[in-house]
Structures are given as structure tokens and as C-alpha cells.
Enzyme design. Structure first.
Site, PDB file in Angstrom:
ATOM      1  N   ARG A   1       0.837  -1.196   0.000  1.00 18.51           N
ATOM      2  CA  ARG A   1       0.000   0.000   0.000  1.00 18.51           C
ATOM      3  C   ARG A   1       0.875   1.250   0.000  1.00 18.51           C
ATOM      4  O   ARG A   1       1.932   1.275   0.643  1.00 18.51           O
ATOM      5  CB  ARG A   1      -0.907   0.020   1.236  1.00 18.51           C
ATOM      6  CG  ARG A   1      -2.039  -1.001   1.178  1.00 18.51           C
ATOM      7  CD  ARG A   1      -3.064  -0.663   0.112  1.00 18.51           C
ATOM      8  NE  ARG A   1      -4.189  -1.588   0.091  1.00 18.51           N
ATOM      9  CZ  ARG A   1      -4.319  -2.630  -0.735  1.00 18.51           C
ATOM     10  NH1 ARG A   1      -3.377  -2.895  -1.621  1.00 18.51           N
ATOM     11  NH2 ARG A   1      -5.397  -3.389  -0.682  1.00 18.51           N
TER      12      ARG A   1
ATOM     13  N   HIS B   1      -0.767  -0.009  -9.867  1.00 15.39           N
ATOM     14  CA  HIS B   1      -1.443  -0.941  -8.947  1.00 15.39           C
ATOM     15  C   HIS B   1      -1.923  -2.203  -9.707  1.00 15.39           C
ATOM     16  O   HIS B   1      -3.116  -2.506  -9.741  1.00 15.39           O
ATOM     17  CB  HIS B   1      -2.630  -0.265  -8.242  1.00 15.39           C
ATOM     18  CG  HIS B   1      -3.030  -0.968  -6.977  1.00 15.39           C
ATOM     19  ND1 HIS B   1      -3.460  -0.314  -5.853  1.00 15.39           N
ATOM     20  CD2 HIS B   1      -3.067  -2.296  -6.651  1.00 15.39           C
ATOM     21  CE1 HIS B   1      -3.744  -1.184  -4.888  1.00 15.39           C
ATOM     22  NE2 HIS B   1      -3.512  -2.407  -5.364  1.00 15.39           N
TER      23      HIS B   1
END
Ligand code: NAP
Ligand code: GLV
Length: 313
Positions: A228, A276
């Protein structure tokens, strides 16, 4: 009873997922938006979610399971209206594990062999052969030794790298040195040529990679963040790269996604930006994971991959 399918996604993504879910569970009733009245709300038995809008899971009196389609559940956990006593399961899927291992292998191999530098050379029409260190001369530290980190660590060890994995509890992984606590972390950071972050985002791990942790890393080491964005203090990372302490950062995740066009990471010579995509949920296999948990719920059997709410992952 009905199954509620909610996410922050495009209509095409939702419909693709729904078609696979319906094919796997043809007799179910599906609801595709938060219930509009109490009777509809009372019908919802299971919510299958991909980071839905905060507040969408409140007011469902007969909800028995929340099944996330994402592996990381920190956004769901931040929703203060999330019913506290309903089991929350996260996505653990062999296809996602495999994708993550491949992304990590690509990043480590490219760093070890200097292939990111070679790509930059091509843009300058520059012919220069990089050094060729052996895998056995490279140490990788994987932070997090869970579903993803554990597989990444053993996958790298199988390729001949020296691998350490840092976790809260000792991990028993073939060919991998298991590290715990601050002492284990200091040792791992000081030794590794590349750090791969696969920690969950929790109160303990937010802003984990800050100036002090970068300073504790071996000079010339690289960071690969596949977990993250909020694990990393981005300004501290830029400073560590700019003063030459860190060699490169390979980043799949960011404090703000999509990464804003004016962000310095885009143009930075020592940063590789991925959108991502390290290991996305693959609905083709994720539906089987969802179905197994729904069948277990109805049979009164053990639910798989439940989040420990108190520890945050
Ligand atoms: P997991 O199975 O829950 O594993 C988490 C690991 O982190 C465990 O080994 C755990 O230790 C360790 N850990 C947690 N808090 C810690 C702490 N404070 N100190 C030391 N170790 C700690 O999670 P996972 O399935 O591997 O997923 C990890 C993360 O990857 C997800 O949360 C998500 O954010 C990210 N992810 C990213 C992508 C992408 O495409 N970029 C895709 C999927 C997932 P214990 O073993 O001792 O519990
Ligand atoms: C992706 O980042 C996930 O958590 O599934």
C-alpha cells in the site's frame, strides 16, 4: 435471502464479475445497489464487496458474512459503519498469489541484473553491459510473510536468492530466514539488497518506510512496494533516492491513486511506476473462493480467510 454485490468499480467490471458469480451460483438472488427499503435490507444475507462506498454495509439486520474481493481490507476497516460482529473475509486466491510472485520475481531480477538501467540506456542509444551479480550474492528482505509475502519469499529462494522474511510470528518457509521484532528488522534492513513490502496496512505499519528506516537500509539497496502507498513516507523516499542512499524504488501503490500527473515519481530517473497491477483480483478464480465461503456459512462450517478485526488484517 439475497447476495449483495457492491464495489467502487466500472459497470463493465461489475457486470463481468456478476456474470461469473451467477454462473457459479445460479439459484441466488442478487442485489447490485444498497437496499432502498427495510424489506430489501432484511433480505441481505452476504455482502460481496470491492471497497464499496463507506456506509453501504450498515442497516442490514440479517447480514451474516462480508466477503471482500480484495486481499487488503484497510479501506473497509476504516468504514465506521462496518457492522462489528459480522465475519469479514478477505480474498486469498492462488491466481492472485501467482501474479504477485511473478511481479516480485520480475522486480528483483531486473534490479539484480541492472535491467532497469539498461532500459534507460536504450532511450539514450547507449551500449553498455551491466555487471552480472549472481542470485546467490543477493539478499532480499520480504516484509510480511503471509499469503503473498510467504509465497514471494519461497519463490525467490527457489531462484537462488538469499531471502529473509520479517513477520510478527515466526514463519516456517523453505530456504527462508525468518526474522521478528525490531532486532530482526534492523538486521534485515542492514543486510538486504532489495526490500519487498507485503505488509498489510494497519495502525502499526502506516508510514513504516520513513527517513529512519531508509537510513537503516544498506547503501545502494532498493525498495519494491507491492502493498500500500501509505506504508511509505513519499517525501522521505524521494530524499533517500536523491541523496544516493537508495538505488531505486519500484512502486505499484501510492498515497494517492491514480498517481497525480504532477507527482515527482513519474519523471524520477530512479523510480519505476506501476499502476497498482502487481496482483489484481482475477474474478475467474475469485468466484470459487466466494462460493466456498458462502457454502461453508450455510453449512455451519469454518469460514476461510477471516480478518482478525483487532489486529487490523
Ligand atoms: P496476510 O496473509 O495477512 O499477511 C500479512 C503478513 O504481514 C503476515 O506475515 C503478518 O505477520 C505480517 N505483519 C502484519 N503486521 C505486522 C507487523 N506490525 N509487524 C510485522 N509483520 C506484520 O496478507 P497478504 O495476503 O499476504 O497481503 C498483504 C498485503 O498485500 C495486503 O494487505 C494488501 O495491502 C497487499 N496487496 C497488494 C496487491 C497489489 O496488487 N499491489 C494485491 C493484493 C494484496 P504474521 O504472519 O505474524 O501474522
Ligand atoms: C489489491 O491491492 C488487493 O488488496 O487485493
Amino acid at each position: 435471502m439475497s447476495l449483495l454485490l457492491l464495489g467502487r468499480w466500472s459497470a463493465a467490471e461489475r457486470d463481468g464479475c456478476l456474470a461469473l458469480l451467477q454462473a457459479a451460483m445460479p439459484d441466488e438472488q442478487w442485489l447490485l445497489a444498497p437496499p432502498s427499503n427495510p424489506a430489501e435490507a432484511a433480505e441481505v444475507e452476504v455482502a460481496i464487496v470491492a471497497n464499496p462506498e463507506p456506509g453501504s454495509l450498515g442497516g442490514l439486520p440479517n447480514l451474516r458474512l462480508i466477503q471482500s474481493l480484495w486481499a487488503g481490507v484497510e479501506r473497509l476497516m476504516q468504514d465506521l459503519t462496518l457492522p462489528p460482529d459480522v465475519p469479514l473475509a478477505r480474498m486469498v486466491d492462488p491466481a492472485m498469489n501467482e501474479a504477485m510472485v511473478h511481479t516480485a520475481l520480475w522486480a528483483v531480477l531486473s534490479l539484480q541484473r541492472g535491467f532497469f538501467d539498461v532500459l534507460a540506456q536504450q532511450a539514450r542509444r547507449e551500449w553498455r553491459q551491466p555487471a552480472q551479480p549472481r542470485a546467490a550474492e543477493w539478499r532480499v528482505l520480504v516484509l510480511g510473510a503471509g499469503e503473498l509475502g510467504g509465497r514471494v519469499a519461497t519463490g525467490l529462494a527457489l531462484q537462488g536468492y538469499k531471502v529473509s522474511a520479517w513477520s510478527r510470528r515466526p514463519a516456517r518457509l523453505d530456504g527462508v530466514q525468518s526474522l521478528q521484532g525490531e532486532a530482526g528488522l534492523s538486521l534485515g534492513l542492514a543486510q538486504a539488497d532489495v526490500m519487498i513490502n507485503l505488509l498489510p496496512l494497519t495502525e502499526q505499519t502506516r508510514s513504516f518506510f520513513d527517513a529512519a528506516r531508509f537510513a537503516a537500509m544498506k547503501p545502494g539497496a532498493s525498495l519494491v512496494n507491492l502493498a500500500r502507498g501509505a506504508h511509505v513516507v513519499e517525501a522521505d523516499l524521494l530524499a533517500a533516492l536523491d541523496r544516493g542512499h537508495l538505488r531505486r524504488a519500484v512502486l505499484d501503490v501510492f498515497a494517492q491513486e491514480p498517481l497525480p500527473s504532477e507527482h515527482p515519481f513519474w519523471q524520477h530517473a530512479k523510480v519505476t511506476v506501476l499502476p497498482h497491477c502487481a496482483a489484481q483480483t482475477d474474478p475467474r478464480s475469485a468466484v470459487a473462493v466466494v462460493k466456498r465461503n458462502i457454502l461453508a456459512l450455510r453449512a455451519g462450517a469454518t469460514l476461510q480467510h477471516l480478518v482478525q478485526r483487532q489486529q487490523g488484517y
